[in-house]
Design a protein around this motif. Structure first.
Motif, mmCIF file in Angstrom:
data_model
loop_
_atom_site.group_PDB
_atom_site.id
_atom_site.type_symbol
_atom_site.label_atom_id
_atom_site.label_comp_id
_atom_site.label_asym_id
_atom_site.label_seq_id
_atom_site.Cartn_x
_atom_site.Cartn_y
_atom_site.Cartn_z
ATOM 1 N N ASP A 144 0.816 -1.214 0.000
ATOM 2 C CA ASP A 144 0.000 0.000 0.000
ATOM 3 C C ASP A 144 0.848 1.262 0.000
ATOM 4 O O ASP A 144 0.317 2.361 0.008
ATOM 5 C CB ASP A 144 -0.942 0.008 1.210
ATOM 6 C CG ASP A 144 -2.076 -0.994 1.042
ATOM 7 O OD1 ASP A 144 -2.614 -1.108 -0.070
ATOM 8 O OD2 ASP A 144 -2.410 -1.661 2.035
ATOM 9 N N GLY A 145 2.152 1.095 -0.039
ATOM 10 C CA GLY A 145 3.024 2.253 -0.097
ATOM 11 C C GLY A 145 4.426 1.861 -0.513
ATOM 12 O O GLY A 145 4.926 0.803 -0.150
ATOM 13 N N TYR A 146 5.021 2.716 -1.315
ATOM 14 C CA TYR A 146 6.382 2.528 -1.790
ATOM 15 C C TYR A 146 7.109 3.862 -1.674
ATOM 16 O O TYR A 146 6.504 4.921 -1.805
ATOM 17 C CB TYR A 146 6.400 2.104 -3.262
ATOM 18 C CG TYR A 146 5.733 0.789 -3.542
ATOM 19 C CD1 TYR A 146 6.462 -0.389 -3.534
ATOM 20 C CD2 TYR A 146 4.367 0.720 -3.808
ATOM 21 C CE1 TYR A 146 5.860 -1.608 -3.804
ATOM 22 C CE2 TYR A 146 3.757 -0.489 -4.076
ATOM 23 C CZ TYR A 146 4.501 -1.657 -4.068
ATOM 24 O OH TYR A 146 3.897 -2.843 -4.323
ATOM 25 N N VAL B 295 -4.773 -3.699 -3.541
ATOM 26 C CA VAL B 295 -4.795 -2.520 -2.676
ATOM 27 C C VAL B 295 -5.810 -2.667 -1.550
ATOM 28 O O VAL B 295 -6.876 -3.249 -1.730
ATOM 29 C CB VAL B 295 -5.109 -1.237 -3.482
ATOM 30 C CG1 VAL B 295 -3.999 -0.964 -4.492
ATOM 31 C CG2 VAL B 295 -6.458 -1.323 -4.189
ATOM 32 N N SER B 296 -5.437 -2.140 -0.394
ATOM 33 C CA SER B 296 -6.372 -2.054 0.727
ATOM 34 C C SER B 296 -7.340 -0.916 0.456
ATOM 35 O O SER B 296 -6.975 0.082 -0.169
ATOM 36 C CB SER B 296 -5.629 -1.798 2.032
ATOM 37 O OG SER B 296 -4.744 -2.853 2.318
ATOM 38 N N ASP C 31 -2.655 7.092 0.850
ATOM 39 C CA ASP C 31 -2.277 8.248 0.030
ATOM 40 C C ASP C 31 -1.353 7.828 -1.100
ATOM 41 O O ASP C 31 -1.436 8.367 -2.206
ATOM 42 C CB ASP C 31 -1.592 9.321 0.892
ATOM 43 C CG ASP C 31 -2.575 10.095 1.745
ATOM 44 O OD1 ASP C 31 -3.803 10.030 1.479
ATOM 45 O OD2 ASP C 31 -2.125 10.771 2.692
ATOM 46 N N TYR C 32 -0.471 6.879 -0.840
ATOM 47 C CA TYR C 32 0.445 6.463 -1.900
ATOM 48 C C TYR C 32 -0.319 5.823 -3.061
ATOM 49 O O TYR C 32 -0.010 6.070 -4.231
ATOM 50 C CB TYR C 32 1.533 5.514 -1.385
ATOM 51 C CG TYR C 32 2.640 5.400 -2.398
ATOM 52 C CD1 TYR C 32 3.703 6.286 -2.381
ATOM 53 C CD2 TYR C 32 2.580 4.470 -3.424
ATOM 54 C CE1 TYR C 32 4.696 6.235 -3.347
ATOM 55 C CE2 TYR C 32 3.569 4.406 -4.394
ATOM 56 C CZ TYR C 32 4.621 5.293 -4.351
ATOM 57 O OH TYR C 32 5.597 5.252 -5.323
ATOM 58 N N ILE C 33 -1.326 5.022 -2.754
ATOM 59 C CA ILE C 33 -2.133 4.412 -3.819
ATOM 60 C C ILE C 33 -2.908 5.494 -4.566
ATOM 61 O O ILE C 33 -3.046 5.434 -5.795
ATOM 62 C CB ILE C 33 -3.057 3.316 -3.252
ATOM 63 C CG1 ILE C 33 -2.216 2.160 -2.686
ATOM 64 C CG2 ILE C 33 -4.043 2.818 -4.311
ATOM 65 C CD1 ILE C 33 -1.260 1.489 -3.666
ATOM 66 N N HIS D 280 -2.567 5.960 -8.523
ATOM 67 C CA HIS D 280 -3.757 6.003 -9.369
ATOM 68 C C HIS D 280 -3.773 7.287 -10.195
ATOM 69 O O HIS D 280 -4.126 7.269 -11.381
ATOM 70 C CB HIS D 280 -5.015 5.881 -8.506
ATOM 71 C CG HIS D 280 -6.257 5.670 -9.289
ATOM 72 N ND1 HIS D 280 -7.027 6.712 -9.757
ATOM 73 C CD2 HIS D 280 -6.857 4.522 -9.702
ATOM 74 C CE1 HIS D 280 -8.058 6.217 -10.416
ATOM 75 N NE2 HIS D 280 -7.977 4.898 -10.406
ATOM 76 N N SER D 281 -3.370 8.397 -9.580
ATOM 77 C CA SER D 281 -3.417 9.688 -10.277
ATOM 78 C C SER D 281 -2.429 9.784 -11.437
ATOM 79 O O SER D 281 -2.656 10.554 -12.372
ATOM 80 C CB SER D 281 -3.185 10.834 -9.291
ATOM 81 O OG SER D 281 -1.824 10.946 -8.929
#
Length: 170
Positions: A25-27, A72-73, A78-80, A84-85
């Motif tokens: 869910d974050g990188y 994805v959860s 915010d990272y997802i 996505h954006s």
């Protein structure tokens, strides 16, 4: 462990397919693009990730199928939201297909413990990250059993995933 070819050479030498499964869910929260996005600055994928766009466009231009699935959860991090954006301008623009699978729909799937790439169903690049999502190392192998397992896991996720154009963030 076999000496890993470069990521670019894996892409340039692949003939049929390159698939990528992302399960975090974050990188790289220290990534300047993420930091700028979080601060409300406009992100131009063609400017930020020109090398990526070029290598994927070259591969898809040769007829290589490039697919990325993201588990994805929800509600998403915010990272997802950031990923996505930029997906249209980055991944889709480069010729990738992208699917999103809500984690709650992945419970019945047997999944590996790490993100990975599989090229032509034989060359595997396993991605290892630390707890903050920063890349630690890549593990390369052409082990046929692992390649088969990872390819199968990817396809099971892909079959359940929502295409990017239809996925709505929760």
């Amino acid at each position: 462990m076999t000496q890993a070819p470069t990521f670019d050479s894996l892409f340039r030498n692949c003939q049929r397919s390159a698939v990528h499964l992302e399960m975090r869910d974050g990188y790289m929260r220290s990534d300047p693009a993420f930091i700028d996005w979080a601060a409300g600055k406009a992100i131009d994928p063609a400017e930020r990730w020109r090398g990526w766009l070029d290598i994927v466009k070259e591969a898809t231009g040769r007829g290589v199928s490039v697919r990325r699935a993201r588990i994805v959860s929800e509600p998403v991090s915010d990272y997802i939201r950031f990923e996505h954006s930029v997906t249209d301008g980055l991944n889709i623009n480069a010729g990738e297909e992208v699917g999103w699978l809500p984690r709650q729909q992945a419970t019945e799937l047997a999944l590996p413990g790490n993100d990975f790439w599989v090229f032509d169903d034989k060359a595997v690049l396993v991605n290892h990250f630390d707890g903050d999502g920063d890349s630690l190392e890549h593990e390369y192998t052409e082990d046929p059993q692992l390649a088969s397992f990872l390819s199968s896991a990817f396809e099971k996720v892909w079959d359940k995933a929502v295409p990017h154009a239809q996925y709505r963030l929760v």
